[in-house]
Design an enzyme around this catalytic site. Structure first.
Site, short mmCIF file in Angstrom:
data_model
loop_
_atom_site.label_atom_id
_atom_site.label_comp_id
_atom_site.label_asym_id
_atom_site.label_seq_id
_atom_site.Cartn_x
_atom_site.Cartn_y
_atom_site.Cartn_z
N LYS A 13 -14.98 -6.32 -30.78
CA LYS A 13 -15.21 -4.98 -30.20
C LYS A 13 -13.90 -4.34 -29.74
CE LYS A 13 -18.06 -6.40 -26.97
NZ LYS A 13 -18.09 -7.87 -27.20
N ARG A 88 -24.36 -3.86 -20.72
CA ARG A 88 -24.67 -5.22 -21.14
C ARG A 88 -26.05 -5.65 -20.67
NH1 ARG A 88 -19.09 -7.23 -21.59
NH2 ARG A 88 -19.00 -9.41 -22.13
P1 AMP Z 1 -15.45 -9.22 -22.08
O1 AMP Z 1 -13.98 -8.97 -22.06
O2 AMP Z 1 -16.23 -8.03 -22.54
O3 AMP Z 1 -15.82 -10.49 -22.81
O4 AMP Z 1 -15.89 -9.42 -20.54
C1 AMP Z 1 -15.39 -10.50 -19.78
C2 AMP Z 1 -16.31 -10.77 -18.63
O5 AMP Z 1 -16.35 -9.63 -17.75
C3 AMP Z 1 -17.76 -11.01 -19.00
O6 AMP Z 1 -18.02 -12.35 -19.39
C4 AMP Z 1 -18.46 -10.67 -17.68
O7 AMP Z 1 -18.31 -11.71 -16.74
C5 AMP Z 1 -17.64 -9.48 -17.19
N1 AMP Z 1 -18.21 -8.19 -17.68
C6 AMP Z 1 -17.62 -7.32 -18.53
N2 AMP Z 1 -18.41 -6.26 -18.76
C7 AMP Z 1 -19.55 -6.48 -18.06
C8 AMP Z 1 -20.77 -5.77 -17.91
N3 AMP Z 1 -20.99 -4.60 -18.54
N4 AMP Z 1 -21.70 -6.30 -17.09
C9 AMP Z 1 -21.51 -7.46 -16.43
N5 AMP Z 1 -20.39 -8.19 -16.56
C10 AMP Z 1 -19.42 -7.71 -17.35
#
Ligand code: AMP
Length: 218
Positions: A13, A88
């Protein structure tokens, strides 16, 4: 144009968001990236969020929505944006609808990136990220020419705490449990376009471009 890039962790993404950002000249807003920046700066909210992200758990909806909406209120998002990693959960979808509705606008398109689980695990376990510009590399598929330094900005590369095998499993389980209903939410609203994220970043972007051209000419 207001676009959401949806998909499991590691599907690409962030990489695709940067391609789309260049094409459409609207900023990408990545909730995970915002949390990592806040944690690196040592802000109270950043440290609180890290206690969830390190375990592969979702940060509570109330914290995420506050942070993302604050970013969406900034001037550069007025003409549109690409949301990455948000929403999410279904409550986050509803909060986003309400937030945009206050300005009389709505989400225009949701691109769902898909890939088999083994591809995702392979991508996540070899991933390294630039501390400075957040560019992603992969030790096998896209190794940095500069060794432990970023080819784009010279920043140092690191492996994310949540890209460890046990945490990857946990994040994928949470995606199925909490984020698959988000796919249904946008499918019900006829906004969802699934796209295969297999192949090179350029190949995936070519598929996204086809969709963008189609949507923009409708
Ligand atoms: P990502 O970089 O998108 O994999 O996000 C890393 C971490 O940030 C995730 O595993 C969640 O712990 C937190 N996170 C990011 N976006 C969200 C969201 N929309 N809702 C809840 N937690 C989030």
């Amino acid at each position: 144009m207001r676009i959401i890039l949806l998909g499991p962790p590691g599907v690409g993404k962030g990489t695709q968001a940067r391609y789309v950002q260049q094409k459409l000249c609207v900023p990408h807003v990545d909730s995970g990236e915002i949390f990592r920046e806040m944690a690196a700066k040592g802000t109270a909210l950043g440290i609180k969020a890290k206690s969830y992200t390190d375990r592969g758990e979702l940060v509570p909806d109330s914290i995420v929505t506050e942070i993302v909406f604050e970013r969406l209120r900034t001037k550069d998002c007025a003409a549109g944006f690409i949301l990455v990693g948000f929403p999410r959960t279904v409550p986050q979808c509803k909060a986003l609808d309400g937030f945009l509705g206050e300005s009389g606008v709505a989400v225009n398109l949701v691109i769902q990136l898909t890939a088999p689980e083994e591809v995702i695990v392979e991508r996540l376990s070899g991933r390294c990220v630039c501390r400075q510009c957040s560019k992603n590399f992969h030790v096998v598929f896209h190794p940095p020419v500069g060794g432990t330094y970023c080819d784009r900005c010279g920043g140092t590369l690191f492996q994310r705490d949540d890209d460890m095998p046990e945490t990857i499993k946990q994040r994928l389980a949470i995606f199925k449990q909490q984020t698959m209903p988000v796919v249904q939410y946008y499918s019900d609203r006829k906004l969802l376009v699934p796209i295969s994220a297999c192949g090179s970043p350029d190949e995936v972007f070519a598929r996204i471009l086809e969709v963008l051209n189609r949507v923009c000419s409708d």
